[in-house]
Scaffold this active site. Structure first.
Site, short mmCIF file in Angstrom:
data_model
loop_
_atom_site.label_atom_id
_atom_site.label_comp_id
_atom_site.label_asym_id
_atom_site.label_seq_id
_atom_site.Cartn_x
_atom_site.Cartn_y
_atom_site.Cartn_z
N ARG A 88 0.81 -1.22 0.00
CA ARG A 88 0.00 0.00 0.00
C ARG A 88 0.85 1.28 0.00
O ARG A 88 0.43 2.32 -0.48
CB ARG A 88 -0.88 -0.03 1.25
CG ARG A 88 -1.85 1.07 1.32
CD ARG A 88 -2.74 0.87 2.52
NE ARG A 88 -2.97 2.13 3.17
CZ ARG A 88 -3.40 2.27 4.40
NH1 ARG A 88 -3.63 1.20 5.13
NH2 ARG A 88 -3.59 3.44 4.90
N GLY B 289 6.69 4.68 -6.15
CA GLY B 289 7.26 4.89 -7.48
C GLY B 289 6.45 4.24 -8.57
O GLY B 289 6.00 4.88 -9.53
N GLU C 239 13.41 5.90 -13.19
CA GLU C 239 14.01 5.81 -11.85
C GLU C 239 15.45 5.34 -11.99
O GLU C 239 15.88 4.92 -13.07
CB GLU C 239 13.18 4.88 -10.95
CG GLU C 239 11.88 5.54 -10.50
CD GLU C 239 11.02 4.67 -9.62
OE1 GLU C 239 11.50 3.65 -9.12
OE2 GLU C 239 9.84 5.01 -9.44
N ASP D 221 7.84 -11.69 9.76
CA ASP D 221 7.26 -12.86 10.44
C ASP D 221 7.43 -14.15 9.64
O ASP D 221 7.72 -15.20 10.20
CB ASP D 221 5.76 -12.61 10.70
CG ASP D 221 5.52 -11.32 11.46
OD1 ASP D 221 6.38 -10.94 12.29
OD2 ASP D 221 4.48 -10.68 11.22
N HIS E 181 16.88 2.97 1.39
CA HIS E 181 16.45 3.98 0.42
C HIS E 181 17.17 5.28 0.75
O HIS E 181 17.26 5.66 1.92
CB HIS E 181 14.93 4.16 0.48
CG HIS E 181 14.37 4.81 -0.75
ND1 HIS E 181 14.55 6.14 -1.03
CD2 HIS E 181 13.66 4.30 -1.78
CE1 HIS E 181 13.95 6.43 -2.19
NE2 HIS E 181 13.41 5.31 -2.66
N ARG F 199 20.73 2.51 -6.41
CA ARG F 199 20.23 2.95 -5.11
C ARG F 199 21.25 2.79 -3.99
O ARG F 199 21.34 3.64 -3.10
CB ARG F 199 18.95 2.16 -4.80
CG ARG F 199 18.18 2.72 -3.66
CD ARG F 199 16.85 2.03 -3.53
NE ARG F 199 15.86 2.55 -4.46
CZ ARG F 199 14.61 2.10 -4.55
NH1 ARG F 199 14.22 1.13 -3.75
NH2 ARG F 199 13.77 2.62 -5.40
N HIS G 48 14.56 -0.06 3.72
CA HIS G 48 13.42 0.03 2.80
C HIS G 48 12.94 -1.33 2.32
O HIS G 48 11.73 -1.55 2.20
CB HIS G 48 13.87 0.89 1.61
CG HIS G 48 12.82 1.10 0.57
ND1 HIS G 48 11.63 1.75 0.85
CD2 HIS G 48 12.77 0.79 -0.75
CE1 HIS G 48 10.90 1.81 -0.26
NE2 HIS G 48 11.55 1.22 -1.24
N GLU H 278 8.12 -9.94 -1.04
CA GLU H 278 9.35 -9.55 -0.32
C GLU H 278 9.83 -10.64 0.62
O GLU H 278 11.01 -10.69 0.98
CB GLU H 278 9.09 -8.23 0.44
CG GLU H 278 10.36 -7.56 0.91
CD GLU H 278 10.12 -6.17 1.50
OE1 GLU H 278 9.00 -5.62 1.32
OE2 GLU H 278 11.05 -5.65 2.14
N ARG I 284 18.45 -4.13 -5.36
CA ARG I 284 17.25 -4.22 -6.20
C ARG I 284 17.12 -2.99 -7.09
O ARG I 284 17.29 -1.85 -6.64
CB ARG I 284 16.01 -4.33 -5.31
CG ARG I 284 14.71 -4.36 -6.07
CD ARG I 284 13.55 -4.64 -5.15
NE ARG I 284 13.34 -3.61 -4.17
CZ ARG I 284 12.69 -2.47 -4.38
NH1 ARG I 284 12.16 -2.21 -5.57
NH2 ARG I 284 12.54 -1.60 -3.42
N LEU J 214 7.20 -4.76 -6.91
CA LEU J 214 5.80 -5.12 -7.17
C LEU J 214 5.75 -6.12 -8.33
O LEU J 214 4.94 -7.06 -8.33
CB LEU J 214 4.99 -3.86 -7.51
CG LEU J 214 4.84 -2.84 -6.37
CD1 LEU J 214 4.21 -1.55 -6.90
CD2 LEU J 214 3.99 -3.40 -5.24
#
Ligand code: SIN
Length: 535
Positions: free
Chosen positions: A41, A45, A110, A204, A225, A269, A330, A354, A365, A371
């Site tokens: 959610r 980007g 990006e 978890d 990030h 990144r 991140h 993830e 990454r 996503l």
């Protein structure tokens, strides 16, 4: 009918639930809090895929491998880039309305992408648009949904996962049996003092999988990030803002990426995050500045409506002033090791999103591949579930390597040999006097997060990791009574695994930077972590 238990309500879990239900499986979906409260959610980007005539899956493949610092798995990246466009079309069918201009779908640029290929929705609300479309889709399927229900442990019989122990909001633990369990619990940013992740991201699924004996991998590769707002909660400021032309400045207003990398603010990144970290250290902890003023108030509000509100709520007018930023944890690039169909080393256990370590990210990454990874590999997992193909090739469960207490300071057996292995003066054996420690103090979450930030953050070394390991060994996991204690137990397990993995990889790679790696030593002089002034 195959009974499938899906744990987690982000893109990976929802996708698996929808597609497995469509394929005839009986699906139960459990989520720790409300269905939509997930990392997905908060993704801003967008989603990367080769959908435009000047682009190709081969280019996307090459960019992803380059960003991964030589450690991405080419077979997994091939699948990601080849199947990505079809999964994006699925998302459109599920009802995601990606932003469109006069000539069709809009696309952004990006860092480390050789082409603009990032689709976005609602400007900077791509994750929210995907989450709500998938939530609506899953609610139209015969999927049983149990919210506020947390995974405690997996149930293993004869070496196979046959279900899970689940904790409800009243503190009751029940057993849920299934033919297959799919872990989609997201990441573990809450291991670190500063993170862009929501409070649910406590790793978890990875912790439970490891306790059950599954192989986990690449836990040393946490992506930091570079641009979280240096304000309470360190909210993410999307890389897409730099993709549109924002620049990074030191506290004197000078651009600080120009000398670091030819691609400056759009370097990979890990490079940008480390440069920001070092710049902060050089200026005594003062945040680096993100200058988006050249983009103008109207553009910022239209292209980044969510961010515009976040930045203004924090008291900044980013159309007129550069805003303070800091790196923050991140994304977890490691996780439960899977094959190309989401199958783990334990029969009956799958992992997606993830939570999984598919191999597509390597040590760093590529932006907006997360996503996509979740959609591509969840789709494959759902097909494997429907076909009843649950057995992955045998792999070795991950043992927790021992981190010697005096690592990085001197050899353990200076002047002699280790009595256990009889050879090395600097071993990593567990010695008799180090066994049976009886930690009496229950883990303190805030201290653990601070420890991880200092010792296993953007730069690490053996001495710091050994000290962190000793501190972690002195804590015991709490008894599981409620969500908080279950999370603390998971964070402690994951912290230990992460420290051990970071210790074991002596060379720097991507996001894992060892200042004591001889090849890197010259690049990082000062060992102290900068103290963030404003967060
Ligand atoms: C961002 O918007 O900068 C984050 C996107 C990502 O993590 O891929």
């Amino acid at each position: 009918m195959t009974r499938v238990l899906v744990v987690g309500g982000g893109i990976g879990g929802l996708w698996t639930a929808v597609k497995a239900a469509d394929a005839g499986c009986a699906v139960v979906l459990v989520t720790k809090t409300e269905l939509a409260e997930t990392n997905t959610r908060y993704a801003q980007g967008g989603i990367a895929a080769a959908l435009f005539p000047d682009d190709s899956a081969d280019r996307h493949f090459a960019d992803t491998l380059d960003a991964g610092a030589g450690l991405a798995d080419p077979a997994a990246v091939r699948v990601l880039c080849d199947e990505g466009p079809a999964r994006v079309r699925d998302l459109i069918r599920f009802g995601v309305e990606f932003d469109r201009g006069e000539s069709g779908l809009e696309r952004g640029l990006e860092a480390a992408h050789s082409r603009p290929r990032i689709l976005h929705a609602g400007g900077d609300a791509t994750g929210a648009a995907i989450e709500s479309a998938l939530v609506a889709t899953v609610r139209r399927r015969a999927v049983h949904i149990a919210e506020r229900t947390m995974l405690v442990d997996l149930i293993v019989e004869d070496g196979a996962v046959v279900g899970a122990r689940l904790l409800d909001e009243h503190g009751a633990v029940t057993e849920h049996l299934a033919d297959a369990v799919v872990l989609a619990t997201g990441g573990s940013g809450c291991l670190y003092r500063h993170t862009t992740n929501p409070a649910v991201a406590t790793g978890d699924g990875v912790a439970a999988a490891w306790r059950a004996g599954a192989e986990v991998a690449d836990l040393e590769f946490t992506q930091f990030h570079p641009t979280a707002l240096a304000a309470p909660g360190t909210p993410l400021i999307s890389e897409a803002v730099r993709g549109e032309g924002a620049v990074l400045r030191d506290r004197d207003g000078l651009r600080c990426m120009l000398d670091v990398h030819p691609d400056a603010e759009l370097a990979p990144r890990d490079v940008v995050a480390r440069a920001v970290w070092r710049q902060m250290r050089a200026q005594g902890g003062a945040p680096v500045l993100l200058d988006a003023t050249a983009l103008g108030a109207e553009f910022l509000a239209r292209r980044f409506p969510g961010l515009d509100a976040v930045v203004r709520d924090a008291g900044f007018d980013w159309s007129r002033e550069a805003v303070p930023i800091t790196p923050a944890a991140h994304y977890a690039m490691g996780g439960v090791a899977t094959d190309l169909d989401g199958r783990t080393s334990l029969p009956g256990l799958y992992a997606v999103g993830e939570t999984a370590r598919t191999g597509v990210h390597g040590a760093n990454r590529l932006a907006s591949n997360s996503l996509l990874e979740a959609a591509v590999f969840a789709d494959r997992a759902a097909r494997a579930l429907a076909a009843g193909r649950s057995h992955a090739p045998a792999q070795t469960p991950t043992a927790l390597p021992h981190v010697p207490a005096n690592a990085g300071t001197s050899p353990r057996h200076a002047g002699g040999t280790c009595p256990v292995n009889g050879v090395s003066p600097d071993c990593s054996c567990v010695h008799e006097e180090e066994r049976d420690q009886d930690p009496s103090e229950s883990v303190d979450r805030e201290q653990l997060r601070e420890l991880m930030w200092q010792a296993v953050g953007l730069e690490r070394d053996a001495a710091g990791l050994a000290a962190a390991s000793a501190r972690l060994d002195a804590w015991r996991a709490p008894d599981v009574r409620d969500r908080r204690t279950a999370e603390d137990r998971n964070l402690l397990d994951l912290a230990r695994l992460t420290v051990a993995a970071a210790f074991a990889r002596r060379e720097s790679a991507g996001a894992h930077f060892r200042t004591d790696d001889p090849a890197q030593a010259a690049a990082s002089a000062a060992p102290a972590a900068p103290e963030l002034e404003a967060a």
